[in-house]
Scaffold this motif. Structure first.
Motif, PDB file in Angstrom:
ATOM      1  N   ASP A 254       0.688  -1.131   0.020  1.00 25.54           N
ATOM      2  CA  ASP A 254      -0.029  -0.117   0.061  1.00 25.54           C
ATOM      3  C   ASP A 254       0.636   1.180  -0.002  1.00 25.54           C
ATOM      4  O   ASP A 254       1.904   1.441   0.624  1.00 25.54           O
ATOM      5  N   ARG A 295      -6.932  -0.299  -5.702  1.00 26.03           N
ATOM      6  CA  ARG A 295      -6.207   0.042  -4.304  1.00 26.03           C
ATOM      7  C   ARG A 295      -5.967   1.453  -4.261  1.00 26.03           C
ATOM      8  O   ARG A 295      -6.434   2.230  -3.157  1.00 26.03           O
ATOM      9  N   ARG A 298      -9.313   3.471  -4.128  1.00 26.66           N
ATOM     10  CA  ARG A 298      -9.745   3.302  -2.817  1.00 26.66           C
ATOM     11  C   ARG A 298      -9.455   4.092  -1.556  1.00 26.66           C
ATOM     12  O   ARG A 298      -9.921   4.829  -0.631  1.00 26.66           O
ATOM     13  N   MET A 299      -7.890   4.268  -1.870  1.00 23.06           N
ATOM     14  CA  MET A 299      -7.381   5.273  -0.806  1.00 23.06           C
ATOM     15  C   MET A 299      -7.600   6.576  -0.932  1.00 23.06           C
ATOM     16  O   MET A 299      -7.678   7.299  -0.092  1.00 23.06           O
ATOM     17  N   ASN A 301     -10.146   8.121  -2.209  1.00 23.47           N
ATOM     18  CA  ASN A 301     -11.473   8.139  -1.897  1.00 23.47           C
ATOM     19  C   ASN A 301     -11.808   8.292  -0.422  1.00 23.47           C
ATOM     20  O   ASN A 301     -12.543   9.002   0.086  1.00 23.47           O
ATOM     21  N   SER A 302     -10.680   7.529   0.348  1.00 21.82           N
ATOM     22  CA  SER A 302     -10.929   7.526   1.782  1.00 21.82           C
ATOM     23  C   SER A 302     -10.528   8.841   2.093  1.00 21.82           C
ATOM     24  O   SER A 302     -10.783   9.282   3.583  1.00 21.82           O
ATOM     25  N   LEU A 303      -9.667   9.795   1.554  1.00 16.46           N
ATOM     26  CA  LEU A 303      -9.168  10.992   1.922  1.00 16.46           C
ATOM     27  C   LEU A 303     -10.376  11.995   1.798  1.00 16.46           C
ATOM     28  O   LEU A 303     -10.137  13.120   2.610  1.00 16.46           O
ATOM     29  N   ARG A 304     -11.291  12.007   1.261  1.00 20.49           N
ATOM     30  CA  ARG A 304     -12.436  12.833   1.158  1.00 20.49           C
ATOM     31  C   ARG A 304     -11.918  14.235   0.670  1.00 20.49           C
ATOM     32  O   ARG A 304     -12.380  15.237   1.075  1.00 20.49           O
TER      33      ARG A 304
END
Length: 498
Positions: A254, A295, A298-299, A301-304
């Motif tokens: 990651d 991956r 996804r990462m 998008n998790s940060l907004r």
């Protein structure tokens, strides 16, 4: 390409000298290892060329793995040259000190006799056979009798010297230095009357010459040199394989999320807190799968984040080859959209960057090809611009700063997307507040990070060029060897502050 071939050839020649020639004697093993190394030497440049076309993709894993191992073998062996040289010099000095302690006359006699014994053949009738060997309990000792006719040949024995059983007789005492007959075994070797050997100047067993230059009692200087060479080779091999193995795990793992706050003096206070998700150098290619893209999406998008910036080197192939790997990018989420600028690798693809520009439009990512947009946030406006990579100049598609930045309101802050940090010098002329770049990979494999400053003003992280701040992300992928050492993959969450 000629330069690459030259460098690869020189590196493999150095590896051959240190790993094969210095550690193996002439013979079949050396020949086999030499041919193996030569084959790997051919594999390296073929992989570099073939990785940019469909026919060479099957070489990617073995070829790039060997390139990484080759590089770190070279690095470790170079580092070991200093202790290796010190050890060899120390051995030579120790040998010279030992030789100085031996009287010159004694050393000369020992050398002469050792050479004579090594070179002179033994007559067939004087060779000892198995049935002539004497049991240990029949060795001559002080006071043991021998016949009278065996005391006039001029040869001497010492206490414990073996004598054939048929030559032992009562009535004659033997002391140290007593002469014995022709054919008598002296120091483990049959001799004749013409080869007297006395105890006064024996050829010591500890100095008996071997074919490799050593002695029975201990390793020679040449043997110690071989030990040093093999030790260095093993150390370099273990170091290289460990480094590459760890680097593969890092490269395929990651990305690291780097959170950075950047203060822009002219930034409208209402824009303070605006957040960018910055990613570069994803390098979709033959060594990555769709999971690599999923991956990263996804990462991110998790940060907004408010804005997603993809700053070049997205792909290493055509849409036909890699289109399925890019499709997860359609799922990128942000408040004000995702933006893309070309990197040098988009210009290396067989069909050029234009097909990827259209493909990304279809995935909802807006390319900024020498243009800018306005990001309206909380009642204020930020200029977001992008320029093409410098490699596009060869095809008439290079960066155009005037088109991207000319005529704008200079009272507003500007963020520029440009793949290479070196483009910041031109950006500074247009009053750009912040440039977001990639390209360097942070060096990807130490010690390349020490070489990058020769071309780029910033290797990684936040820097400044002529008054313009530059943030360089290490990239989320890899190019060439799937290895990252000292420069883990990165996705950056960058927050603007005034």
């Amino acid at each position: 390409m000629t330069l690459i071939l030259g460098v690869v050839t020189l590196v493999h020649y150095y590896l051959w000298r240190r790993l094969i020639r210095s550690t193996t004697p002439p013979g079949r093993v050396r020949r086999v290892l030499t041919w193996i190394l030569a084959g790997l030497g051919v594999l390296a440049p073929v992989t570099l060329v073939g990785s940019r076309s469909g026919w060479g993709h099957f070489l990617a894993w073995p070829g790039f793995f060997w390139i990484a191992v080759m590089f770190y073998l070279f690095v470790f062996l170079l580092v070991l040259e200093i202790p290796r040289a010190v050890a060899v010099l120390a051995l030579g000095a120790a040998r010279r000190r030992a030789d100085r302690r031996i009287p010159p006359a004694v050393a000369a006699r020992r050398t002469t006799r050792a050479e004579a014994l090594a070179d002179r053949p033994v007559p067939a009738d004087q060779q000892v056979t198995a049935d002539q060997l004497v049991p240990a309990d029949q060795y001559v000792s002080a006071g043991q009798p021998v016949p009278d006719d065996q005391q006039a040949t001029g040869q001497h024995v010492s206490a414990g010297q073996p004598v054939p059983a048929d030559q032992q007789a009562a009535g004659q005492s033997v002391s140290v230095g007593l002469p014995v007959s022709a054919g008598q075994q002296v120091t483990g070797r049959p001799v004749s009357a013409e080869q007297p050997t006395s105890v006064e100047q024996p050829v010591p067993a500890a100095r008996e010459v071997r074919s490799d230059g050593g002695s029975k009692a201990g390793p020679s200087l040449m043997g110690r040199r071989l030990f040093i060479a093999r030790t260095a080779a093993v150390a370099a091999g273990v170091g290289a394989l460990t480094t590459v193995g760890t680097g593969i795990r890092t490269a395929l793992g990651d990305p690291v999320i780097e959170s950075v706050k950047v203060a822009l003096p002219r930034l409208d206070p209402r824009l303070s807190g605006l957040r960018f998700a910055v990613v570069s150098d994803i390098h979709l290619g033959p060594l990555t799968g769709v999971g690599h893209t999923e991956r990263i999406v996804r990462m991110i998008n998790s940060l907004r984040a408010d804005v997603v910036a993809v700053v070049g080197d997205l792909v290493d192939g055509t849409v036909a080859e890699l289109g399925p790997l890019a499709r997860p990018l359609k799922s990128l989420e942000s408040r004000y959209g995702a933006y893309f600028v070309t990197g040098n690798h988009e210009y290396y693809t067989a069909n050029g960057p234009q097909e990827w520009i259209e493909e990304l439009r279809g995935l909802g990512i807006r390319p900024l090809g020498n243009e800018r947009v306005e990001i309206a946030h909380a009642g204020a406006v930020l200029d977001l611009a992008g320029v093409n990579d410098v490699n596009g100049a060869a095809s008439g598609d290079g960066p155009d700063f005037e088109r991207a930045l000319g005529g704008r309101d200079r009272s507003r802050s500007t963020v520029l997307l440009a793949h290479q940090p070196v483009q910041a010098s031109e950006a500074a002329r247009y009053g750009v507040d912040l440039q977001l770049s990639g390209h360097t990979h942070g060096g990807q494999m130490v010690p390349f990070n020490l070489v990058i400053p020769l071309q780029q003003p910033v290797v990684s992280g936040l820097g400044e060029v002529d008054g313009t701040q530059v943030y360089v992300t290490r990239g989320a992928g890899f190019w060439g060897p799937p290895v990252r050492v000292g420069a883990p993959p990165e996705i950056t969450l960058l927050e603007l502050r005034n």
